[in-house]
Write a protein that holds these residues in place. Structure first.
Motif, short mmCIF file in Angstrom:
data_model
loop_
_atom_site.label_atom_id
_atom_site.label_comp_id
_atom_site.label_asym_id
_atom_site.label_seq_id
_atom_site.Cartn_x
_atom_site.Cartn_y
_atom_site.Cartn_z
N SER A 1 -1.36 4.04 -9.97
CA SER A 1 -2.70 3.87 -10.17
C SER A 1 -3.16 2.29 -10.37
O SER A 1 -4.10 1.90 -9.76
CB SER A 1 -2.48 3.90 -12.30
N ASN A 2 -2.21 1.59 -9.11
CA ASN A 2 -2.29 0.34 -8.71
C ASN A 2 -2.97 0.81 -6.68
O ASN A 2 -3.04 -0.19 -5.80
CB ASN A 2 -1.27 -0.69 -8.32
N GLY A 3 -3.16 2.30 -6.18
CA GLY A 3 -4.14 1.96 -5.18
C GLY A 3 -2.79 2.02 -3.80
O GLY A 3 -2.21 2.46 -2.98
N VAL A 4 -0.77 2.58 -4.85
CA VAL A 4 -0.51 2.47 -3.44
C VAL A 4 1.02 3.80 -3.40
O VAL A 4 0.72 4.47 -4.35
CB VAL A 4 1.30 1.44 -4.38
N ARG A 5 0.67 3.87 -2.02
CA ARG A 5 0.85 5.39 -1.60
C ARG A 5 2.08 5.91 -2.27
O ARG A 5 3.35 4.53 -1.84
CB ARG A 5 1.07 5.81 -0.40
N VAL A 6 2.93 7.08 -2.72
CA VAL A 6 4.18 7.31 -3.24
C VAL A 6 4.64 8.18 -1.65
O VAL A 6 3.83 9.39 -2.04
CB VAL A 6 4.45 7.55 -4.24
N VAL A 7 5.84 8.44 -1.03
CA VAL A 7 6.94 9.20 -0.42
C VAL A 7 8.63 9.63 -1.05
O VAL A 7 8.68 8.28 -0.75
CB VAL A 7 5.94 8.40 1.13
N THR A 8 8.90 10.80 -0.92
CA THR A 8 9.96 10.42 -1.03
C THR A 8 10.51 11.90 -0.23
O THR A 8 9.50 12.82 -0.06
CB THR A 8 9.80 11.75 -2.40
N LEU A 9 11.06 11.34 0.92
CA LEU A 9 11.11 12.67 2.14
C LEU A 9 11.88 13.32 1.98
O LEU A 9 11.43 14.26 2.64
CB LEU A 9 11.95 11.64 3.17
N GLU A 10 13.16 13.77 1.17
CA GLU A 10 13.59 15.49 0.57
C GLU A 10 13.07 16.06 0.51
O GLU A 10 13.48 17.09 0.62
CB GLU A 10 15.11 14.77 0.29
N GLU A 11 12.45 15.51 -0.65
CA GLU A 11 10.97 16.33 -1.43
C GLU A 11 9.76 16.66 -1.00
O GLU A 11 8.83 17.42 -1.20
CB GLU A 11 11.30 16.36 -2.41
N LYS B 1 0.53 -0.93 0.16
CA LYS B 1 -0.34 -0.15 0.34
C LYS B 1 0.66 1.24 0.29
O LYS B 1 0.38 2.31 -0.25
CB LYS B 1 -0.93 0.63 1.13
N MET B 2 2.12 0.75 0.33
CA MET B 2 2.74 2.72 0.22
C MET B 2 4.57 2.33 0.22
O MET B 2 4.93 0.85 0.54
CB MET B 2 2.89 2.70 1.98
N VAL B 3 4.91 2.95 -0.66
CA VAL B 3 6.46 2.98 -0.96
C VAL B 3 7.18 3.89 -0.77
O VAL B 3 7.13 4.87 -1.46
CB VAL B 3 7.05 2.66 -2.79
N ILE B 4 8.05 3.64 -0.30
CA ILE B 4 8.94 5.00 0.87
C ILE B 4 10.60 5.13 0.37
O ILE B 4 11.44 4.15 0.37
CB ILE B 4 9.03 5.05 2.34
N PHE B 5 10.87 6.18 -0.13
CA PHE B 5 12.22 6.57 -1.14
C PHE B 5 12.94 7.84 0.06
O PHE B 5 11.75 8.80 0.38
CB PHE B 5 12.01 6.98 -2.68
N LYS B 6 13.75 7.88 0.20
CA LYS B 6 14.80 8.65 0.40
C LYS B 6 14.66 9.68 0.02
O LYS B 6 14.56 11.03 0.28
CB LYS B 6 15.72 8.96 0.72
N SER B 7 14.84 9.94 -1.39
CA SER B 7 14.82 10.56 -2.44
C SER B 7 14.34 10.50 -2.97
O SER B 7 14.66 9.52 -3.95
CB SER B 7 15.85 11.47 -2.43
N ILE B 8 13.92 11.77 -4.68
CA ILE B 8 13.22 11.13 -6.10
C ILE B 8 15.00 10.51 -7.14
O ILE B 8 14.40 9.35 -7.36
CB ILE B 8 12.98 12.56 -6.46
N THR B 9 15.87 11.39 -6.28
CA THR B 9 17.14 10.74 -6.93
C THR B 9 17.97 9.50 -7.15
O THR B 9 18.52 8.88 -7.82
CB THR B 9 17.98 11.44 -6.36
N ARG B 10 16.77 8.40 -5.71
CA ARG B 10 16.82 7.11 -5.57
C ARG B 10 15.77 6.18 -6.04
O ARG B 10 16.44 4.91 -6.26
CB ARG B 10 16.62 6.79 -3.72
#
Length: 507
Positions: free
Chosen positions: A115-125, A89-98
Motif C-alpha cells: 500500500s506504500n508502493g513497496v515491492r515485496v519479493v519472496t524468493l523460495e515461493e 521501494k523494495m524488500v526481499i525475503f528468502k522465504s515467507i517463513t522469514r
C-alpha cells in the motif's frame, strides 16, 4: 500512451533504487545462525542477477525473534517506517517463513508494504508483488503453510513430552528440592529440608507466607539453610510458588498453561482444569499429600490471605529508592465495641517481597491521602492548559496545509509529465530527465516534511483538547478514575522520606 519496455528497464537499472534485505533467525542453534548467511547469499544472488547493485548496508536482521511475534521485531518495524516515508521501494525475503509464521501477520506486512508502493519479493515461493495480482493465492497459500509448520512442531513436541512424563522422565527446569539423576528426579536432601520447613511453618506454626519468608531470610543469613537458586535471599514469590507446586507431593501436572497471541504478542494464560494432564507418583515426594493439600486448602488460604483492595494508581506508583512498583497493603484494627477499622497504605513491592534485603520501608502514606493529592494536583496543573487558541492562527495553519497539498499535487503532475517527455516524446536526454526529476523529488521531500510538522502541531492541539475533556471527569471524585490517571500521568515517584513527584503525560 506507449512505453518502450527497454527504456523503462534501463531507468530502473541505473536509477537510485533503494531496497532492503530482511533476514530473521529465531534461536541460537548452529543451523539457525548459519541460516543468516544463507539468507543473505540467496538474496544477494537474486539482486545481482536482476542488475541491482549490492549494498551490505541494505541487510536488516531480527536476531533471536520468533516469526510468530510481530510486535518484538524491531527491524520489521523499521522497514514499516521507511515504507511510510517513501524511502524504500523494495524488500526481499528468502522465504515467507522469514517474513512471518502467522498468516494474519504475513498478510498485514504485505498490505503495509504494498500500500506504500513497496515491492515485496519472496524468493523460495517465487512471489513478486510487481507481477502478481491482488487476487493471486500464491502468497496466501504459502503463508498458510508457513503458519502450520510451527503448530505441527508444537504438537509433535507435546507428544514427545507427554510420552516422557508417562515414563516418569523429567523435562525442563529442575525444581528446588530435587536434582536429576539420568532422566529422573531424585531428592536433594539439603534443599528438601528447606521445603519441609516451609510447609511446617505454614501448616503447623500458623505463619503466613510473608512471615515464612522472613523466617527463611533469618535462617539463610545465619547459614542454617541454603539460599534459593540464582538468588541471594528468599522472597515472598518463591515461597508462594513452592507452596502451590504439587511436585513436592510427587504429582506432576502438565498442560496447565498455554500461550495465545494478543495484539501481536504472546500471552501466557492458565488452561481450565479439564485440559490438565495429571501424573501421579511422578517423582519421590518431599512432603505428604495431606500436608500439601492442607497448605492449599481453600479455607486455610483464605484465612491467611489478606484482601487486596482496588488500586486506581496501579503500575503508576514507583519507589524512588529501587524503582520497583509501590503496592497497597491493607490492615485493620479491632475496636472495643467489636467494630473493625480498615486502612490502606503504600509499600515498596521489593520490600514487601524480601524485606530489608530488597529495599527500605517508606514513611507510611495512606492510599486515600495520595489519591486526593494526585487529583488536586491534576486539577491545579490542568488550569495552565488552554485550548482557547486564536482563530486567525488556526486559520493560517489550515491555509498553509492546503497550499502545501496543492503544491505537492502540482509536483506529482510535473513528475508524470517529465516521464512522458523522456519516454514518449523523447524531448529530453536521460541526464536531463534524472537531473530534473531529482530536483522535483527534493522539493517534494521538503514539502512533505513541512506538512508533517504542521499536522503534528494540529494533532498536539487536538490532544490537549482531549486531555481537557478527560480532566473534567475529575469533578466526580467518587467514581473509578483509573482510566483518567493512566491517560494523564506517566508515573508517580515516592521517595522513602515521603516526598512525592508526579510526572505528567502532557506539558
Amino acid at each position: 500512451m506507449h512505453f518502450r519496455k527497454e527504456s523503462v528497464e534501463e531507468i530502473i537499472k541505473y536509477d537510485d533504487y533503494p531496497y532492503k534485505v530482511y533476514t530473521r533467525v529465531s534461536t541460537d542453534r548452529d543451523e539457525q545462525i548459519s541460516s543468516k548467511e544463507n539468507q543473505i547469499d540467496v538474496c544477494r544472488y537474486w539482486i545481482e542477477q536482476h542488475n541491482y547493485e549490492w549494498d551490505d548496508r541494505s541487510v536488516l536482521l531480527d536476531d533471536g525473534i520468533s516469526g510468530t511475534v510481530l510486535e518484538d521485531r524491531a527491524a520489521m518495524k523499521y522497514i514499516f517506517s521507511l515504507a511510510e516515508k517513501k524511502e524504500i521501494k523494495m524488500v526481499i525475503f528468502k522465504s515467507i517463513t522469514r517474513l512471518a509464521r502467522d498468516l494474519k501477520d504475513a498478510l498485514y506486512i504485505r498490505e503495509i508494504l504494498v500500500s506504500n508502493g513497496v515491492r515485496v519479493v519472496t524468493l523460495e515461493e517465487d512471489y513478486d508483488s510487481l507481477y502478481e495480482s491482488k487476487a493471486s493465492m500464491k502468497f496466501e497459500m504459502s503463508a498458510l503453510f508457513a503458519e502450520q509448520l510451527p503448530k505441527s512442531m508444537s504438537v509433535n513436541i507435546s507428544g514427545v513430552l507427554a510420552a516422557k512424563a508417562r515414563r516418569g522422565e523429567h523435562s525442563g527446569r529442575v525444581p528446588y528440592g530435587y536434582m536429576k539423576e539420568g532422566k529422573y528426579l531424585v531428592i536433594n536432601e539439603n534443599e528438601a529440608d528447606v521445603i519441609r520447613l516451609i510447609f511446617h511453618l505454614y501448616n503447623n506454626e500458623g505463619l503466613g507466607q510473608k512471615r515464612v519468608t522472613y523466617a527463611l531470610q533469618e535462617k539463610c543469613k545465619a547459614g542454617e539453610i541454603p539460599p534459593p537458586r540464582k538468588r541471594s535471599n528468599w522472597q515472598l514469590t518463591t515461597v508462594q510458588t513452592i507452596l502451590r507446586n504439587p511436585i513436592y507431593c510427587g504429582v506432576h501436572i502438565a498442560n496447565r498453561h498455554t500461550t495465545i497471541k494478543v495484539d501481536g504478542r504472546k500471552k501466557f494464560i492458565r488452561n481450565p482444569p479439564e485440559k490438565w494432564t495429571v501424573y501421579e507418583d511422578f517423582c519421590p515426594p518431599i512432603v505428604s499429600r495431606e500436608d500439601w493439600e492442607k497448605a492449599n486448602n481453600k479455607q486455610t488460604v483464605n484465612k491467611k490471605r489478606k484482601f487486596t483492595p482496588w488500586n486506581e494508581l496501579r503500575k503508576l506508583i514507583i519507589c524512588g529508592k529501587c524503582g520497583s512498583k509501590m503496592v497497597i497493603i491493607q490492615t485493620h484494627r479491632d475496636k472495643k465495641n467489636g467494630e473493625r477499622t480498615y486502612w490502606k497504605y503504600l509499600k515498596c513491592s521489593n520490600f514487601r517481597r524480601a524485606g530489608k534485603d530488597g529495599c527500605v520501608n517508606h514513611v507510611p502514606i495512606k492510599y486515600e491521602e495520595l489519591r486526593d493529592f494526585v487529583v488536586e494536583n491534576l486539577i491545579t496543573f490542568s488550569e495552565g492548559i488552554s485550548h482557547d487558541f486564536k482563530k486567525n492562527a488556526l486559520e493560517q495553519k489550515e491555509r498553509q496545509i492546503k497550499a502545501i497539498k496543492a503544491e505537492l499535487k502540482s509536483l506529482e503532475t510535473q513528475n508524470k509529465r517529465l516521464l512522458e517527455l523522456y519516454l514518449e516524446d523523447q524531448m529530453i536526454t536521460k541526464a536531463e530527465f534524472q537531473s530534473k526529476r531529482n530536483d522535483i523529488q527534493a522539493k517534494i521531500t521538503n514539502l512533505e516534511q513541512s506538512l508533517f510538522s504542521l499536522q503534528h502541531v494540529q494533532n498536539e492541539k487536538n490532544s490537549i483538547i482531549e486531555m481537557k475533556a478527560v480532566i473534567q471527569e475529575l469533578e466526580d471524585r467518587e467514581k473509578d478514575l483509573k482510566h483518567v490517571f493512566e491517560k494523564l500521568i506517566d508515573r508517580i515517584v515516592i521517595d522513602p522520606n515521603g516526598k512525592i513527584n508526579i510526572y505528567y503525560r502532557f506539558k
